[in-house]
Design a protein around this motif. Structure first.
Motif, PDB file in Angstrom:
ATOM      1  N   LEU A   1       0.846  -1.189   0.000  1.00  0.00           N
ATOM      2  CA  LEU A   1       0.000   0.000   0.000  1.00  0.00           C
ATOM      3  C   LEU A   1       0.882   1.239   0.000  1.00  0.00           C
ATOM      4  N   SER A   2       0.496   2.199  -0.768  1.00  0.00           N
ATOM      5  CA  SER A   2       1.240   3.448  -0.822  1.00  0.00           C
ATOM      6  C   SER A   2       1.074   4.187   0.498  1.00  0.00           C
ATOM      7  N   GLN A   3       2.165   4.632   1.053  1.00  0.00           N
ATOM      8  CA  GLN A   3       2.107   5.365   2.312  1.00  0.00           C
ATOM      9  C   GLN A   3       1.433   6.719   2.136  1.00  0.00           C
ATOM     10  N   ALA A   4       1.466   7.263   0.942  1.00  0.00           N
ATOM     11  CA  ALA A   4       0.887   8.586   0.713  1.00  0.00           C
ATOM     12  C   ALA A   4      -0.628   8.512   0.550  1.00  0.00           C
ATOM     13  N   GLY A   5      -1.174   7.370   0.115  1.00  0.00           N
ATOM     14  CA  GLY A   5      -2.595   7.266  -0.200  1.00  0.00           C
ATOM     15  C   GLY A   5      -3.519   7.405   0.987  1.00  0.00           C
ATOM     16  N   PRO A   6      -3.926   6.280   1.583  1.00  0.00           N
ATOM     17  CA  PRO A   6      -4.914   6.331   2.651  1.00  0.00           C
ATOM     18  C   PRO A   6      -4.452   7.137   3.860  1.00  0.00           C
ATOM     19  N   HIS A   7      -3.162   7.066   4.186  1.00  0.00           N
ATOM     20  CA  HIS A   7      -2.652   7.765   5.359  1.00  0.00           C
ATOM     21  C   HIS A   7      -2.803   9.279   5.201  1.00  0.00           C
ATOM     22  N   SER A   8      -2.445   9.799   4.037  1.00  0.00           N
ATOM     23  CA  SER A   8      -2.553  11.248   3.841  1.00  0.00           C
ATOM     24  C   SER A   8      -4.016  11.679   3.770  1.00  0.00           C
ATOM     25  N   GLU A   9      -4.877  10.827   3.204  1.00  0.00           N
ATOM     26  CA  GLU A   9      -6.311  11.144   3.179  1.00  0.00           C
ATOM     27  C   GLU A   9      -6.866  11.209   4.592  1.00  0.00           C
ATOM     28  N   MET A  10      -6.408  10.297   5.454  1.00  0.00           N
ATOM     29  CA  MET A  10      -6.876  10.293   6.830  1.00  0.00           C
ATOM     30  C   MET A  10      -6.406  11.552   7.558  1.00  0.00           C
ATOM     31  N   LYS A  11      -5.155  11.949   7.314  1.00  0.00           N
ATOM     32  CA  LYS A  11      -4.647  13.165   7.937  1.00  0.00           C
ATOM     33  C   LYS A  11      -5.456  14.373   7.493  1.00  0.00           C
ATOM     34  N   GLU A  12      -5.764  14.438   6.211  1.00  0.00           N
ATOM     35  CA  GLU A  12      -6.549  15.547   5.673  1.00  0.00           C
ATOM     36  C   GLU A  12      -7.949  15.569   6.297  1.00  0.00           C
ATOM     37  N   GLU A  13      -8.550  14.410   6.423  1.00  0.00           N
ATOM     38  CA  GLU A  13      -9.879  14.298   7.039  1.00  0.00           C
ATOM     39  C   GLU A  13      -9.831  14.769   8.491  1.00  0.00           C
ATOM     40  N   MET A  14      -8.774  14.377   9.205  1.00  0.00           N
ATOM     41  CA  MET A  14      -8.649  14.799  10.602  1.00  0.00           C
ATOM     42  C   MET A  14      -8.465  16.303  10.711  1.00  0.00           C
TER      43      MET A  14
ATOM     44  N   ASN B   1      -9.656  18.535   8.599  1.00  0.00           N
ATOM     45  CA  ASN B   1     -10.974  19.110   8.322  1.00  0.00           C
ATOM     46  C   ASN B   1     -11.873  19.026   9.544  1.00  0.00           C
ATOM     47  N   LEU B   2     -11.884  17.871  10.197  1.00  0.00           N
ATOM     48  CA  LEU B   2     -12.717  17.700  11.384  1.00  0.00           C
ATOM     49  C   LEU B   2     -12.272  18.620  12.518  1.00  0.00           C
ATOM     50  N   ARG B   3     -10.963  18.744  12.699  1.00  0.00           N
ATOM     51  CA  ARG B   3     -10.442  19.621  13.749  1.00  0.00           C
ATOM     52  C   ARG B   3     -10.853  21.072  13.501  1.00  0.00           C
ATOM     53  N   SER B   4     -10.767  21.518  12.246  1.00  0.00           N
ATOM     54  CA  SER B   4     -11.148  22.898  11.957  1.00  0.00           C
ATOM     55  C   SER B   4     -12.646  23.109  12.156  1.00  0.00           C
ATOM     56  N   ARG B   5     -13.453  22.099  11.853  1.00  0.00           N
ATOM     57  CA  ARG B   5     -14.905  22.212  12.082  1.00  0.00           C
ATOM     58  C   ARG B   5     -15.220  22.290  13.569  1.00  0.00           C
ATOM     59  N   VAL B   6     -14.513  21.499  14.381  1.00  0.00           N
ATOM     60  CA  VAL B   6     -14.719  21.542  15.832  1.00  0.00           C
ATOM     61  C   VAL B   6     -14.328  22.919  16.371  1.00  0.00           C
ATOM     62  N   GLU B   7     -13.206  23.469  15.902  1.00  0.00           N
ATOM     63  CA  GLU B   7     -12.785  24.792  16.358  1.00  0.00           C
ATOM     64  C   GLU B   7     -13.812  25.856  15.984  1.00  0.00           C
ATOM     65  N   ALA B   8     -14.368  25.773  14.779  1.00  0.00           N
ATOM     66  CA  ALA B   8     -15.392  26.731  14.360  1.00  0.00           C
ATOM     67  C   ALA B   8     -16.632  26.611  15.244  1.00  0.00           C
ATOM     68  N   LEU B   9     -17.037  25.384  15.589  1.00  0.00           N
ATOM     69  CA  LEU B   9     -18.190  25.192  16.465  1.00  0.00           C
ATOM     70  C   LEU B   9     -17.923  25.739  17.865  1.00  0.00           C
ATOM     71  N   GLU B  10     -16.694  25.561  18.365  1.00  0.00           N
ATOM     72  CA  GLU B  10     -16.351  26.108  19.684  1.00  0.00           C
ATOM     73  C   GLU B  10     -16.425  27.627  19.677  1.00  0.00           C
ATOM     74  N   GLN B  11     -15.963  28.259  18.588  1.00  0.00           N
ATOM     75  CA  GLN B  11     -16.046  29.723  18.489  1.00  0.00           C
ATOM     76  C   GLN B  11     -17.493  30.188  18.474  1.00  0.00           C
ATOM     77  N   LYS B  12     -18.356  29.483  17.729  1.00  0.00           N
ATOM     78  CA  LYS B  12     -19.762  29.845  17.692  1.00  0.00           C
ATOM     79  C   LYS B  12     -20.405  29.695  19.068  1.00  0.00           C
ATOM     80  N   LEU B  13     -20.029  28.636  19.801  1.00  0.00           N
ATOM     81  CA  LEU B  13     -20.555  28.440  21.140  1.00  0.00           C
ATOM     82  C   LEU B  13     -20.149  29.582  22.059  1.00  0.00           C
ATOM     83  N   GLN B  14     -18.900  30.020  21.956  1.00  0.00           N
ATOM     84  CA  GLN B  14     -18.446  31.145  22.775  1.00  0.00           C
ATOM     85  C   GLN B  14     -19.240  32.410  22.461  1.00  0.00           C
TER      86      GLN B  14
END
Length: 173
Positions: free
Chosen positions: A87-100, A102-115
């Motif tokens: 398996l290519s190390q760049a394939g699924p692993h980099s997609e997972m990092k990108e997904e994480m 994206n999720l982290r930035s969405r959580v931060e945006a939700l925390e700002q809205k809550l504040q």
């Protein structure tokens, strides 16, 4: 003279064993062996994936991406699965990092809205917020409870004022 006679001749390779009764070969049934047995209706066929009923028999097939094994029942992948090392190390692993990310930035945006939503309630907070709890939900809950208490006290004061107005004080002479 000794042979059984069947009024309706036996079909599909069946033989007359008793007057009006045929002995049917595998895959057929009925008085004259006229009805095909659907071997695929039950689970006894043993096919790995798909079963196809035919006249007097059946055969197994496989879904796309699979082929029939040597036993004509099991299915095996047509393209062997890649080994974990290939398996290519760049394939699924980099997609997972990108997904994480994206999720982290969405959580931060939700925390700002809550504040922003909780900001008006900070003025209602007691002077010692450590008594309430550090998380915003606890603070919001405490603030709403304080508002309920204020509302209840206000209603009680109104009720007492009404009673005082109707009260006739007796003056001592």
């Amino acid at each position: 003279c000794v042979a059984a006679l069947c009024g309706v001749p036996c079909q599909n390779g069946g033989s007359c064993i008793f007057p009006g009764r045929c002995s049917c070969p595998p895959g057929w049934m009925g008085r004259a062996c006229q009805t095909d047995v659907d071997e695929c209706a039950g689970q006894s066929h043993g096919c790995g994936q798909l079963c196809v009923n035919t006249a007097g028999s059946y055969h197994c097939t496989c879904r796309d991406g699979f082929s029939l094994a040597a036993n004509d029942k099991a299915c095996q992948p047509t393209v062997p699965a890649p080994e974990p090392e290939t398996l290519s190390q760049a394939g699924p692993h980099s997609e997972m990092k990108e997904e994480m990310k994206n999720l982290r930035s969405r959580v931060e945006a939700l925390e700002q809205k809550l504040q922003l939503v909780l900001a008006p309630f900070h003025n209602l907070m007691p002077s010692a917020p450590e008594d309430v709890g550090a998380d915003p939900i606890s603070r919001l809950s405490h603030s709403l409870q304080q508002l309920d208490r204020i509302d209840s006290l206000s209603e009680q004061i109104s009720f007492l004022e009404e009673r005082l107005e109707t009260c006739k004080c007796l003056e001592k002479a």
